[in-house]
Design a protein around this motif. Structure first.
Motif, mmCIF file in Angstrom:
data_model
loop_
_atom_site.group_PDB
_atom_site.id
_atom_site.type_symbol
_atom_site.label_atom_id
_atom_site.label_comp_id
_atom_site.label_asym_id
_atom_site.label_seq_id
_atom_site.Cartn_x
_atom_site.Cartn_y
_atom_site.Cartn_z
ATOM 1 N N LYS A 11 56.463 94.811 39.301
ATOM 2 C CA LYS A 11 57.536 94.923 38.309
ATOM 3 C C LYS A 11 58.859 95.133 39.034
ATOM 4 N N ALA A 12 59.905 94.464 38.541
ATOM 5 C CA ALA A 12 61.215 94.559 39.180
ATOM 6 C C ALA A 12 62.311 94.250 38.166
ATOM 7 N N GLU A 13 63.553 94.402 38.618
ATOM 8 C CA GLU A 13 64.724 94.082 37.804
ATOM 9 C C GLU A 13 65.686 93.260 38.649
ATOM 10 N N VAL A 14 66.311 92.254 38.033
ATOM 11 C CA VAL A 14 67.262 91.407 38.742
ATOM 12 C C VAL A 14 68.568 92.173 38.943
ATOM 13 N N VAL A 15 68.995 92.278 40.200
ATOM 14 C CA VAL A 15 70.236 92.963 40.553
ATOM 15 C C VAL A 15 71.374 91.948 40.682
ATOM 16 N N SER A 16 71.073 90.798 41.306
ATOM 17 C CA SER A 16 72.083 89.769 41.533
ATOM 18 C C SER A 16 71.383 88.435 41.740
ATOM 19 N N TRP A 17 72.113 87.354 41.519
ATOM 20 C CA TRP A 17 71.543 86.048 41.792
ATOM 21 C C TRP A 17 72.634 84.998 41.878
ATOM 22 N N VAL A 18 72.313 83.888 42.487
ATOM 23 C CA VAL A 18 73.245 82.781 42.662
ATOM 24 C C VAL A 18 72.438 81.486 42.620
ATOM 25 N N VAL A 19 73.075 80.404 42.193
ATOM 26 C CA VAL A 19 72.443 79.086 42.204
ATOM 27 C C VAL A 19 73.138 78.235 43.255
ATOM 28 N N TYR A 20 72.333 77.677 44.167
ATOM 29 C CA TYR A 20 72.861 76.815 45.216
ATOM 30 C C TYR A 20 72.774 75.358 44.772
ATOM 31 N N HIS A 21 73.883 74.633 44.955
ATOM 32 C CA HIS A 21 73.935 73.209 44.656
ATOM 33 C C HIS A 21 74.069 72.385 45.939
ATOM 34 N N THR A 22 74.150 73.080 47.079
ATOM 35 C CA THR A 22 74.196 72.462 48.398
ATOM 36 C C THR A 22 73.100 73.093 49.244
ATOM 37 N N ALA A 23 72.340 72.271 49.926
ATOM 38 C CA ALA A 23 71.284 72.789 50.801
ATOM 39 C C ALA A 23 71.869 73.037 52.184
ATOM 40 N N PHE A 24 71.931 74.291 52.576
ATOM 41 C CA PHE A 24 72.439 74.638 53.900
ATOM 42 C C PHE A 24 71.347 74.523 54.959
ATOM 43 N N ASP A 25 70.129 74.274 54.533
ATOM 44 C CA ASP A 25 68.996 74.003 55.417
ATOM 45 C C ASP A 25 68.316 72.762 54.839
ATOM 46 N N LYS A 26 68.154 71.726 55.631
ATOM 47 C CA LYS A 26 67.624 70.451 55.129
ATOM 48 C C LYS A 26 66.246 70.575 54.490
ATOM 49 N N ARG A 27 65.484 71.627 54.837
ATOM 50 C CA ARG A 27 64.159 71.799 54.227
ATOM 51 C C ARG A 27 64.254 72.074 52.726
ATOM 52 N N PHE A 28 65.417 72.503 52.255
ATOM 53 C CA PHE A 28 65.571 72.849 50.842
ATOM 54 C C PHE A 28 66.299 71.779 50.040
ATOM 55 N N ALA A 29 66.661 70.677 50.668
ATOM 56 C CA ALA A 29 67.412 69.617 49.993
ATOM 57 C C ALA A 29 66.683 69.090 48.756
ATOM 58 N N GLY A 30 65.375 69.003 48.812
ATOM 59 C CA GLY A 30 64.600 68.513 47.677
ATOM 60 C C GLY A 30 64.469 69.512 46.538
ATOM 61 N N HIS A 31 64.944 70.724 46.744
ATOM 62 C CA HIS A 31 64.827 71.771 45.724
ATOM 63 C C HIS A 31 66.111 71.980 44.925
ATOM 64 N N LEU A 32 67.174 71.263 45.270
ATOM 65 C CA LEU A 32 68.472 71.480 44.621
ATOM 66 C C LEU A 32 68.426 71.142 43.146
ATOM 67 N N PRO A 33 69.132 71.875 42.321
ATOM 68 C CA PRO A 33 69.696 73.184 42.623
ATOM 69 C C PRO A 33 68.583 74.239 42.641
ATOM 70 N N TYR A 34 68.774 75.300 43.431
ATOM 71 C CA TYR A 34 67.802 76.380 43.471
ATOM 72 C C TYR A 34 68.540 77.714 43.462
ATOM 73 N N ASN A 35 67.816 78.768 43.066
ATOM 74 C CA ASN A 35 68.445 80.083 42.987
ATOM 75 C C ASN A 35 67.918 81.003 44.080
ATOM 76 N N VAL A 36 68.731 81.976 44.410
ATOM 77 C CA VAL A 36 68.356 83.058 45.314
ATOM 78 C C VAL A 36 68.752 84.339 44.585
ATOM 79 N N ALA A 37 67.826 85.275 44.513
ATOM 80 C CA ALA A 37 68.071 86.500 43.749
ATOM 81 C C ALA A 37 67.761 87.738 44.582
ATOM 82 N N VAL A 38 68.401 88.832 44.213
ATOM 83 C CA VAL A 38 68.057 90.151 44.728
ATOM 84 C C VAL A 38 67.409 90.885 43.565
#
Length: 134
Positions: free
Chosen positions: A60-87
């Motif tokens: 169990k957890a609670e979202v503190v922060s999050w962002v959605v990436y529309h640019t892959a800064f690592d080519k391994r994630f290019a196929g996942h765009l857009p993707y989110n990263v959360a704390v």
């Protein structure tokens, strides 16, 4: 409530990864000051004590922060765009960086309750979180 977990003789990072491979999310807690933390490390980030134990998270957890990436800064994630990263902050205290799954586009999730859900990526189970129902 978390439970103490016995750890094999290895580095904290290897022990944490082994638990994830078993689809368990673990974190460390200091016996001296009770601080809980992620990512895994050799000493408490608060008091520097090396006297700590492993505990297993409830999921169990609670979202503190999050962002959605529309640019892959690592080519391994290019196929996942857009993707989110959360704390997220685990119910037991530590915060961790992760991804949220099954989100609607444009949904604001800060402060919302989430629950642990593992997903396979790069041939490993990775801890992700999804929104808990009302």
């Amino acid at each position: 409530m978390s439970k103490t977990v016995e750890a094999p003789a290895s580095t904290p990072a290897e022990t944490h990864r082994a638990a994830l491979d078993d689809r368990r999310l673990t974190y460390q807690r200091c016996r001296s000051c009770e601080q809980a933390w992620l990512p895994a490390r050799e000493e408490c980030p608060k008091c520097w004590s090396s006297d700590w134990v492993w505990e297993e998270a409830s999921g169990k957890a609670e979202v503190v922060s999050w962002v959605v990436y529309h640019t892959a800064f690592d080519k391994r994630f290019a196929g996942h765009l857009p993707y989110n990263v959360a704390v997220v902050q685990l119910a037991e205290g530590p915060r961790m960086v992760t991804n949220l799954i099954d989100l609607s586009e444009g949904e604001d999730v800060i402060g919302q309750a989430v629950t642990l859900a593992f997903e396979e990526e790069f041939d490993r189970p990775l801890p992700r979180f999804k929104l808990r129902g009302p």
